[in-house]
Design a protein around this motif. Structure first.
Motif, short mmCIF file in Angstrom:
data_model
loop_
_atom_site.label_atom_id
_atom_site.label_comp_id
_atom_site.label_asym_id
_atom_site.label_seq_id
_atom_site.Cartn_x
_atom_site.Cartn_y
_atom_site.Cartn_z
N GLN A 27 47.44 45.74 45.14
CA GLN A 27 48.05 44.39 44.30
C GLN A 27 46.88 43.31 44.62
O GLN A 27 47.06 42.32 44.03
N ARG A 28 45.96 43.50 45.72
CA ARG A 28 45.04 42.24 45.92
C ARG A 28 44.30 41.68 44.94
O ARG A 28 43.96 40.73 44.76
N GLN A 29 43.85 42.69 44.00
CA GLN A 29 42.90 42.36 43.08
C GLN A 29 43.59 41.46 42.09
O GLN A 29 42.92 40.36 41.57
N ARG A 30 44.88 41.79 41.63
CA ARG A 30 45.51 40.88 40.67
C ARG A 30 45.83 39.39 41.11
O ARG A 30 45.68 38.57 40.48
N VAL A 31 46.14 39.40 42.34
CA VAL A 31 46.38 38.17 43.00
C VAL A 31 45.29 37.20 43.16
O VAL A 31 44.97 36.08 42.72
N LEU A 32 44.11 37.94 43.25
CA LEU A 32 42.69 37.19 43.47
C LEU A 32 42.27 36.63 42.05
O LEU A 32 41.90 35.77 41.87
N VAL A 33 42.45 37.56 41.03
CA VAL A 33 41.82 37.16 39.63
C VAL A 33 42.89 35.87 39.31
O VAL A 33 42.41 34.96 38.73
N ILE A 34 44.30 35.93 39.50
CA ILE A 34 45.13 34.68 39.35
C ILE A 34 44.56 33.41 40.06
O ILE A 34 44.32 32.37 39.41
N GLY A 35 44.29 33.95 41.22
CA GLY A 35 43.70 32.59 42.04
C GLY A 35 42.54 32.33 41.65
O GLY A 35 42.28 30.82 41.65
#
Length: 320
Positions: free
Chosen positions: A110-118
């Motif tokens: 899930q870390r990739q998704r959070v980083l994309v949003i960030g």
């Protein structure tokens, strides 16, 4: 606002960014959510840096052809210095992201998704703040002194706080969410909220995304005055900022697990902010050349990295 940003240059920059984001979102997420390896992150990091340098070279060539070699060299140095400053300050974002992911035990997938949003949030915020800052500087020269004083104070505060782990339990945003929202203790895949007994509950993933957004705001407010110490041209300010932010996701996975090895880097970043703040405060007394600024920032960051490697962090007995 004086700028070299012609409609054609803005169009080329926009095409660069859109193409880069599409490639990133498609290729780096190839095969669905997964744990990004060090090798994969290293190649992506090299690619993002190369992309920024290619853009800088193209910008230098175009401006040199249109306005002469002297102006082209000046613009090229301004972009490169701004990019280095923003790339360095982006490392501080990564340290905070690492802390948040560790605190909330965010699953690797899930870390990739959070980083994309960030990253998308950071680009949007910086765009708004950069044009607002450029308008202010165009109308009120004294705002430079405000920016300079702000950077010096921020740098000193960072210097005093370096090496101390922040207490997330005392974070006002997290405390507000815990006091006003129903938060689950467990993750539910990539869902931000669920219905339980007819009531809306928010997952830890939602809390992380909110805190990432708040972090974007804080770091945008810190870093944007820094780039205005290098140049007041909104085109150079925005392009160097965006190219620095674009590689943030790959840099996160590159530095993940290595943060302790660069334990002195926060001190270097704090000194960079103080240096740039002083440069702003002296703008009407002595204008520090761009090349000196570039070498100064590179020396400060490089020295803190080398010192970190030569003098490893001391761990408390029984820690980790």
């Amino acid at each position: 606002m004086q700028t070299i940003g012609s409609p054609m240059l803005w169009g080329v920059f926009l095409a660069f960014v859109v193409a880069a984001l599409l490639v990133d979102l498609v290729l780096m997420r190839h095969g669905g959510p997964h744990k990004v390896t060090f090798k994969e992150a290293a190649w992506w990091s090299v690619g993002w840096i190369a992309l920024a340098l290619v853009f800088n070279a193209g910008l230098w060539w175009y401006v040199s052809r249109e306005s002469g070699a002297e102006v082209g060299n000046q613009i090229g140095l301004e972009f490169l210095t701004g990019y280095l400053v923003e790339k360095s300050l982006a490392v501080d974002n990564i340290f905070v992201f690492l802390m948040l992911f560790s605190y909330f035990a965010v699953p690797e997938e899930q870390r990739q998704r959070v980083l994309v949003i960030g990253i998308l949030g950071a680009i949007a915020l910086r765009t708004v703040l950069i044009f607002a800052g450029a308008l202010l500087l165009a109308k009120f020269h004294w705002v430079l002194y405000v920016f300079g004083a702000f950077l010096v104070i921020t740098g000193i505060k960072m210097l005093l706080a370096a090496g101390k782990a922040p207490d997330l339990d005392r974070n006002p945003v997290l405390r507000w969410m815990r006091g006003h929202l129903r938060l689950t203790d467990e993750y539910h895949g990539d869902r931000l909220s669920i219905l339980r007994d007819g009531k809306r509950w928010f997952t830890p993933l939602f809390a992380v995304i909110v805190l990432i957004g708040v972090t974007d705001v804080i770091f945008a407010v810190d870093s944007i005055p820094a780039i205005f110490a290098i140049t007041s041209d909104p085109f150079i300010v925005l392009t160097s900022n965006v190219f620095a932010v674009l590689g943030l996701r790959a840099m996160f996975f590159l530095l993940q697990g290595m943060a302790d090895r660069f334990h002195l880097l926060p001190y270097g970043l704090a000194v960079v902010l103080v240096f740039i703040g002083v440069k702003m405060l002296l703008i009407d007394v002595y204008k520090i050349p761009i090349l000196v600024s570039l070498l100064g920032v590179a020396l400060i960051i490089g020295s803190s990295i080398v010192a970190s490697l030569l003098r490893p962090a001391k761990h408390e007995p029984g820690a980790g």
